[in-house]
Enzyme design. Structure first.
Site, PDB file in Angstrom:
ATOM      1  N   ASN A 231       0.837  -1.201   0.000  1.00 58.72           N
ATOM      2  CA  ASN A 231       0.000   0.000   0.000  1.00 58.72           C
ATOM      3  C   ASN A 231       0.870   1.249   0.000  1.00 58.72           C
ATOM      4  OD1 ASN A 231      -2.856   0.983   0.328  1.00 58.72           O
ATOM      5  ND2 ASN A 231      -1.904   2.067   2.028  1.00 58.72           N
ATOM      6  N   GLU A 232       0.638   2.114  -0.942  1.00 53.89           N
ATOM      7  CA  GLU A 232       1.281   3.434  -0.964  1.00 53.89           C
ATOM      8  C   GLU A 232       2.745   3.398  -0.506  1.00 53.89           C
ATOM      9  OE1 GLU A 232      -1.307   6.265   1.028  1.00 53.89           O
ATOM     10  OE2 GLU A 232      -2.497   6.431  -0.789  1.00 53.89           O
TER      11      GLU A 232
ATOM     12  N   GLU B 226      -8.443   4.635  -4.773  1.00 55.27           N
ATOM     13  CA  GLU B 226      -9.055   5.168  -3.557  1.00 55.27           C
ATOM     14  C   GLU B 226      -9.488   6.602  -3.821  1.00 55.27           C
ATOM     15  OE1 GLU B 226      -6.587   5.127  -0.049  1.00 55.27           O
ATOM     16  OE2 GLU B 226      -5.797   3.144  -0.497  1.00 55.27           O
TER      17      GLU B 226
ATOM     18  N   CYS C 147      20.525  -1.403   4.026  1.00 55.98           N
ATOM     19  CA  CYS C 147      20.253  -0.416   2.968  1.00 55.98           C
ATOM     20  C   CYS C 147      21.538   0.320   2.575  1.00 55.98           C
ATOM     21  CB  CYS C 147      19.167   0.564   3.405  1.00 55.98           C
ATOM     22  SG  CYS C 147      17.528  -0.219   3.450  1.00 55.98           S
TER      23      CYS C 147
ATOM     24  N   PHE D 101     -13.039   8.841  11.447  1.00 53.88           N
ATOM     25  CA  PHE D 101     -13.891   9.882  10.845  1.00 53.88           C
ATOM     26  C   PHE D 101     -13.711   9.978   9.332  1.00 53.88           C
ATOM     27  CE2 PHE D 101     -13.626  12.107  15.159  1.00 53.88           C
ATOM     28  CZ  PHE D 101     -14.863  11.608  15.554  1.00 53.88           C
ATOM     29  N   HIS D 102     -12.779   9.190   8.791  1.00 57.41           N
ATOM     30  CA  HIS D 102     -12.543   9.289   7.343  1.00 57.41           C
ATOM     31  C   HIS D 102     -13.808   8.903   6.586  1.00 57.41           C
ATOM     32  CE1 HIS D 102     -10.864   8.689   3.363  1.00 57.41           C
ATOM     33  NE2 HIS D 102      -9.755   9.254   3.774  1.00 57.41           N
TER      34      HIS D 102
ATOM     35  N   CYS E 272      19.231   1.643   7.441  1.00 59.90           N
ATOM     36  CA  CYS E 272      19.890   0.551   8.182  1.00 59.90           C
ATOM     37  C   CYS E 272      21.149   0.093   7.424  1.00 59.90           C
ATOM     38  CB  CYS E 272      18.917  -0.611   8.376  1.00 59.90           C
ATOM     39  SG  CYS E 272      18.611  -1.548   6.869  1.00 59.90           S
TER      40      CYS E 272
ATOM     41  N   GLU F 276      -8.527   6.625  11.551  1.00 61.15           N
ATOM     42  CA  GLU F 276      -9.358   6.959  10.387  1.00 61.15           C
ATOM     43  C   GLU F 276     -10.843   6.764  10.662  1.00 61.15           C
ATOM     44  OE1 GLU F 276      -7.348   4.677   7.342  1.00 61.15           O
ATOM     45  OE2 GLU F 276      -5.916   6.302   7.041  1.00 61.15           O
TER      46      GLU F 276
HETATM   47  C1  GLA Z   1      -4.314   6.350   1.881  1.00 56.79           C
HETATM   48  C2  GLA Z   1      -4.224   4.924   2.363  1.00 56.79           C
HETATM   49  C3  GLA Z   1      -5.479   4.434   3.000  1.00 56.79           C
HETATM   50  C4  GLA Z   1      -6.061   5.484   3.907  1.00 56.79           C
HETATM   51  C5  GLA Z   1      -6.310   6.734   3.112  1.00 56.79           C
HETATM   52  C6  GLA Z   1      -6.944   7.836   3.918  1.00 56.79           C
HETATM   53  O1  GLA Z   1      -4.743   6.452   0.597  1.00 56.79           O
HETATM   54  O2  GLA Z   1      -3.866   4.043   1.322  1.00 56.79           O
HETATM   55  O3  GLA Z   1      -5.159   3.278   3.741  1.00 56.79           O
HETATM   56  O4  GLA Z   1      -5.177   5.749   4.948  1.00 56.79           O
HETATM   57  O5  GLA Z   1      -5.067   7.217   2.652  1.00 56.79           O
HETATM   58  O6  GLA Z   1      -7.135   8.996   3.151  1.00 56.79           O
END
Ligand code: GLA
Ligand code: GLA
Length: 700
Positions: free
Chosen positions: A157-158, A315, A168, A365-366, A165, A363
């Site tokens: 993810n992202e 997303e 690296c 409230f996201h 370290c 998150e």
């Molecule tokens: C990113 C992450 C998600 C979430 C959103 C919130 O895109 O990938 O897991 O945290 O931000 O905006």
């Protein structure tokens, strides 16, 4: 135009609507899962992404796996014809792993090993991390490979960040030895290491740049960033290996971020089957919402061009994005426009973070499709369902190609180099914002643009724009010159052609390898304080669309024309009367030098004229009101309105069909606040060749 692409999910020729779903947060109340699937049907959801942060719920201790809850979700999804994008869980490690294998914990630039916690903080080199990822990814692939609704893989993810370290460090040194053919002298020269006695006499002296060590060597900083991109891709490939082996026909992606320039996404994209990204714009922080929308379009245009095919908006926030300084709610209506905007620019999906709000955690409230009070009876849910219903009518858009006559170079390595260098202004360099400013007139005229890196091919475009192309890597200037000689039009600006790939200044006069092509020499780059400006005065009969007076701010190159024709000059400062805009002919094409950072009216006039002169494809012939764009994709035209009040669009004599309700549209039409139209080309003109159609539209 390229042909329509195969559906991203095999045998599923639809736009994807859905998002991140975290059923494991509700494992104590599985009746919630049934409620979720009932609501998904109402919202028109056909795809869910599961497993992004599920590692501990799948593998509570090393080697002991619990897939029961995930099996149940796969069953329910299959029953309801919902496709599953299955994520690998590497974005957040279980506690047992950190305890047992401390090398998986990232080390910061001060040499401090981080404790377990949070997410996205693994060492991307650590063999222990990669092995554990491969083990669980293989288990997931083996377990779900025969599920008919396993649609694709979402790895990790992202990706972001860096690790300092020892593993690296030594990987970085190895990377440098390969890059410089084991030749320390070559590295010392490339980094200009005689400056401040930085000469390296043994490879072991090299550490990554840091606040407590080296930071003054620009070539070193840039090479470290290159290494970090490569090391991330290497880690991604290691994670993807079992997936490729067990499910060779399933596409693999990882979700990129929006305005994020730590990694070279062009390079990363080449490792993916499908590009996907997470779009979280701010809105309503200024009077013109559409100015925010231009940046979002810019990013979509970049993500689409990366593999020259449809991508996924993986997303987006259906409601509040809870990380902004002020988390203002997106105003009613905007959600549908934002979703259609993504599709217009080449996304085959609208996906959300998140499906359902959790009760706790950072998150809670996201924004989510399903609120804490879970019900279909709320505004956000209704807007999501409205978009879902619209998307269900747009199957013909899925896989449809996009075509652009214009390419705009926004290059990550150039971005690093500009941010890194000291002077000629150390605040407000605004490279990306400048690229967006040059993109904006095309947005306002409904002209598609591909946003590309400097190493991508330039052929096939009529216009190539390279704002602030400070770094020119080997081969780039030569390819720009070929493009122009073959009849292309090229535009570059102040602060271009200054350094090579390791940030060493060119010594043949700026803009370095572009000097001859541009027919100018930039002698000095003056920078101004924010409140200052210098007038730009167009030459009489300039034929560049310029009239009246424009304002230059922040950056003013003091240039000499060496063969180029002067189209405008400065009206003040010690460079009064010197050229501010020039054009040079080369072969069958032209090259423009915009010497200063100019106001929006300059861009509108200058590029407006080029759009006409070069007969660039406009999605609609009609002049669009401010705040409205039109985007062509396949046989569709998306009209996207980001205004706070209604505006009128004039279709002239063309007739379109509203793809959402079948109505015939012509003449004048009122576009309500925050609203969009999806138009199908008139039957009579789609029978003609694409080119003839474009001409007839642009002549109206
Ligand atoms: C990113 C992450 C998600 C979430 C959103 C919130 O895109 O990938 O897991 O945290 O931000 O905006
Ligand atoms: C100081 C230092 C010099 C140089 C200049 C730059 O005077 O002694 O080495 O760094 O600053 O302004």
């Amino acid at each position: 135009m390229p042909d329509r692409s195969a559906p991203i999910i095999k045998n599923f020729p639809h736009l994807l609507h859905g998002g991140d779903y975290n059923p494991e947060q509700w494992i104590r109340t599985p009746q919630v899962w049934d409620e979720d699937f009932r609501l998904m049907k109402l919202a028109g959801v056909n795809t869910i992404t599961i497993g992004v942060f599920s590692w501990t719920m799948l593998e509570p201790e090393e080697g002991r796996f619990e897939f029961g809850w995930m099996d149940a979700i796969f069953d329910k999804a299959e029953r309801d014809h919902v496709q599953v994008i299955l994520a690998t869980p590497g974005g957040a490690r279980p506690g047992w792993m950190a305890q047992k294998y401390p090398e998986v914990l990232r080390v910061d630039e001060f040499g401090r090993r981080q404790k377990w916690g949070g997410r996205h903080n693994h060492c991307f080199t650590a063999p222990a991390y990669r092995r554990r990822c491969q083990s669980i990814n293989a288990k997931l692939a083996e377990r779900y490979k025969d599920r008919p609704n396993l649609a694709m893989w979402h790895v990790n993810n992202e990706y972001s960040g860096e690790c300092h370290c020892d593993l690296c460090h030594s990987a970085f040194r190895g990377w440098l030895r390969r890059r410089y053919n084991d030749d320390l002298d070559a590295l010392n020269h490339a980094w200009w290491n005689t400056f401040w006695a930085r000469t390296i006499t043994d490879w072991s002296q090299i550490d990554p740049p840091s606040k407590i060590g080296e930071g003054a060597v620009h070539g070193h900083n840039i090479d470290w960033k290159r290494f970090c991109t490569d090391q991330h891709i290497d880690c991604f490939n290691a994670e993807a290996e079992p997936l490729r082996r067990v499910t060779p026909s399933l596409p693999i992606t990882t979700n990129f971020m929006g305005v994020f320039n730590e990694l070279d996404y062009y390079k990363f994209a080449k490792a993916l089957d499908v590009v996907s990204w997470d779009s979280y714009p701010s809105y309503h922080d200024r009077p013109n919402d559409w100015l925010n929308a231009v940046t979002v379009s810019f990013l979509h245009s970049q993500r689409r061009a990366m593999l020259d095919k449809p991508f996924l908006m993986m997303e987006s926030a259906p409601g509040m994005q809870n990380y902004k300084p002020v988390c203002k709610i997106k105003r009613p209506g905007l959600h549908v426009v934002e979703g259609l905007q993504a599709i217009a620019h080449g996304s085959d999906s609208v996906q959300y973070f998140q499906w359902r709000k959790g009760r706790g955690g950072l998150e809670k409230f996201h924004g989510a499709v399903v609120d804490h009070f879970a019900s279909e009876d709320n505004r956000v849910f209704r807007e999501v369902a409205e978009l879902g219903a619209a998307m269900a009518r747009l199957d013909d858009v899925a896989g449809a190609p996009s075509h652009a006559d214009v390419a705009l170079i926004y290059d990550y390595e150039n971005h690093w180099a500009i941010d890194n260098t000291k002077g000629p202004r150390n605040v407000g360099k605004n490279y990306q914002e400048t690229c967006v400013a040059h993109y904006r007139p095309f947005w306002s005229n409904g002209v598609n643009v591909d946003v590309i890196g400097a190493d991508e091919p330039f052929d096939g475009y009529k216009l190539l724009i390279a704002p602030m192309l400070y770094m020119i890597r080997p081969g780039v200037a030569e390819r720009i010159e070929q493009f122009v000689r073959a009849g292309g039009t090229f535009v570059t600006t102040y602060f271009s052609g200054v350094v090579n790939e390791t940030d060493l200044c060119f010594t043949n006069g700026f803009p370095g390898p572009l000097r001859e092509l541009m027919g100018v020499r930039a002698e000095e780059t003056d920078t101004l304080y924010d409140e200052e400006s210098v007038a730009i005065l167009p030459a009489k009969g300039n034929r560049a669309g310029l009239s009246g007076k424009y304002a230059a701010r922040q950056f003013c190159d003091v240039i000499h024309a060496e063969g180029a024709k002067v189209l405008a000059s400065y009206g003040g400062e010690y460079y009064k009367g010197q050229p501010a805009l020039t054009v040079n002919k080369a072969g069958a094409g032209s090259a423009y030098y915009v010497a200063s950072r100019n106001d929006a009216r300059f861009h509108a006039d200058f590029y407006g004229q080029l759009i006409d002169q070069l007969d660039l494809t406009r999605a609609l012939g009609a002049k669009l009101p401010d705040g409205v764009t039109a985007v062509e994709r396949g046989d569709f035209v998306f009209v996207l309105g980001f205004n706070r009040s209604a505006v009128t669009i004039d279709f002239g004599r063309s007739t379109f069909t509203d793809a959402l309700n079948g109505r015939r549209l012509k003449g004048k039409l009122r576009l309500p606040r925050y609203s969009a139209l999806v138009l199908r080309r008139p039957v009579e003109s789609s029978a003609n060749s694409t080119n003839a159609r474009r001409k007839s539209l642009s002549r109206r």
